[in-house]
Write a protein that holds these residues in place. Sequence first.
Motif, short mmCIF file in Angstrom:
data_model
loop_
_atom_site.label_atom_id
_atom_site.label_comp_id
_atom_site.label_asym_id
_atom_site.label_seq_id
_atom_site.Cartn_x
_atom_site.Cartn_y
_atom_site.Cartn_z
N PHE A 192 1.40 10.18 -2.68
CA PHE A 192 1.10 8.76 -2.54
C PHE A 192 -0.34 8.59 -2.05
O PHE A 192 -0.84 9.38 -1.25
CB PHE A 192 2.05 8.09 -1.55
N ILE A 193 -0.97 7.53 -2.54
CA ILE A 193 -2.33 7.18 -2.11
C ILE A 193 -2.24 5.85 -1.37
O ILE A 193 -1.85 4.83 -1.95
CB ILE A 193 -3.28 7.08 -3.30
N THR A 194 -2.59 5.86 -0.11
CA THR A 194 -2.53 4.64 0.70
C THR A 194 -3.92 4.02 0.80
O THR A 194 -4.94 4.68 0.62
CB THR A 194 -2.01 4.95 2.11
N THR A 195 -3.95 2.71 1.06
CA THR A 195 -5.21 1.98 1.23
C THR A 195 -5.12 1.16 2.51
O THR A 195 -4.09 1.14 3.21
CB THR A 195 -5.47 1.06 0.03
N ASP A 196 -6.20 0.46 2.82
CA ASP A 196 -6.20 -0.39 4.03
C ASP A 196 -5.18 -1.50 3.94
O ASP A 196 -4.72 -2.02 4.97
CB ASP A 196 -7.60 -0.99 4.24
N SER A 197 -4.82 -1.89 2.70
CA SER A 197 -3.86 -2.98 2.53
C SER A 197 -2.42 -2.49 2.41
O SER A 197 -1.51 -3.29 2.23
CB SER A 197 -4.22 -3.80 1.28
N THR A 198 -2.21 -1.16 2.48
CA THR A 198 -0.86 -0.62 2.36
C THR A 198 0.02 -1.17 3.49
O THR A 198 -0.40 -1.23 4.64
CB THR A 198 -0.87 0.91 2.42
N GLN A 199 1.25 -1.57 3.12
CA GLN A 199 2.16 -2.11 4.12
C GLN A 199 2.40 -1.07 5.22
O GLN A 199 2.47 0.13 4.97
CB GLN A 199 3.49 -2.50 3.46
N MET A 200 2.51 -1.56 6.44
CA MET A 200 2.66 -0.67 7.59
C MET A 200 3.87 0.23 7.40
O MET A 200 4.98 -0.23 7.15
CB MET A 200 2.80 -1.48 8.88
N GLY A 201 3.67 1.54 7.52
CA GLY A 201 4.74 2.50 7.38
C GLY A 201 4.41 3.75 8.15
O GLY A 201 3.39 3.84 8.86
N THR A 202 5.28 4.74 8.01
CA THR A 202 5.09 6.00 8.72
C THR A 202 5.08 7.14 7.72
O THR A 202 5.96 7.22 6.85
CB THR A 202 6.23 6.22 9.73
N ALA A 203 4.09 8.02 7.82
CA ALA A 203 4.03 9.21 6.98
C ALA A 203 4.91 10.28 7.60
O ALA A 203 4.76 10.63 8.77
CB ALA A 203 2.60 9.70 6.84
N LEU A 204 5.83 10.81 6.79
CA LEU A 204 6.76 11.82 7.30
C LEU A 204 6.47 13.21 6.74
O LEU A 204 6.89 14.22 7.35
CB LEU A 204 8.20 11.44 6.92
N GLY A 205 5.78 13.30 5.59
CA GLY A 205 5.54 14.60 5.00
C GLY A 205 4.26 14.64 4.19
O GLY A 205 3.77 13.60 3.72
#
Length: 420
Positions: A192-205
């Motif tokens: 996955f590629i996240t950005t500044d606008s990515t919904q708040m979440g938690t990276a697990l792996g």
Amino acid sequence: MMKLKNSKFSLILLGIVALFIAVEYFRPRPIDWTRTYRNDQKTPFAAEAIFDLLPGLFPSQPVKSVRVPFYNLEKENEWPLRSTYLYINENSTFETPDIRALFRFIKRGNVVFLSANSFPKAILDTLHLKTGTHNLIDFNRAYQSQQEAEESQESFYNRFRLDTMTINFLNPAFAQAGQGYVMEKETAENHFITTDSTQMGTALGVNQHGQYNFLHFRLGKGELFLHSAPEVFTNYYVLKQGSDNYAFRALSYLPNLPIYYDEYSKQGREGEQSLLRFLFTTPSLTWAYYLTLAGLGLFMIFESKRRQRVIPVIEPVKNKSLEFVETVGQLYYQQADHASIAEKKIQYWLAYVRQRFNISTTELDEEFKETLTAKSGLERSEIDRLLGRIGQVRYFSGNLPENQLVDLSNQIEQFYQRTK
């Protein structure tokens, strides 16, 4: 004699079939590496092992295999207070109504776990995510300067493609010491590629490049888990890694709730298994089906040739129009009815002028001559001579000499040839 030949042919055919069946039965079975993710198959990339182990991972909770689209499942099912929807497949194939139903389901307090190599654009756009593969890192950072002249992008990629990929958890309690969990056979390549606008979440792996492959989001009262390496849940990795495997630790993030395990995306609706689809489930049945079709085809080819009656040859009807014309011509010639023949030729000529030049032939006057001269391209003298001969022939209609008929015929034929 014919029966003896048919018996020999039948025996040869039966011998070939028996030999083929024996070879197929005794030859070693090749390993089927097809990524089916089905919960009823024992092949390496099926998911029977993880499905059978789910009751032990979620004690005292029912595990139900569902084979309807999620939209129908949400509408028709009587859900418990809270539950988990578990989806594992090569690609996520949700339609728009399914996606809307998924988010409604999550926001009511339920849990959805999606593990696939690709996801619908609607889900990624909602969370402001993108997906990629590890080869972007390989090309853009490490090996770009080593690309040879006139080397295609595909061959360049295959030259530096990694045989294995390692993945791991970010939680130290779950992380594998050392290099992490080693994945083979071109698996776990997506991230996955996240950005500044990515919904708040938690990276697990993450994978060995530090790219996220396991994310967790809280939406409303529920939770959404996105995982981009579904191969870890297949028979090959579940059994190879034993009790200390990645799949068990990944599923330990889920709460102990009733499990609805998707099989619709892999097997379709319940009762859709047709006979023909069943024949194509194994190579042996597939070959038997094709061999049967080939045998029936050979039987129809050879037997139809032997049993078909002789088709009589029907001669085509001969065109006797020329003979008829010659007979009528001889009749007129013997009767010496020159005037009648001349009048018919004149009428045919007038019909030709009407059709060819679109000129009225009611009156053969001066206007007719001028118009015919202009449209035919002939000299006015030729037109006058032909019309003059027509006038003479009609004047001698009762007793027309043969030489005048011949002259009329020649002039008309010349007219035809020069105005074609």
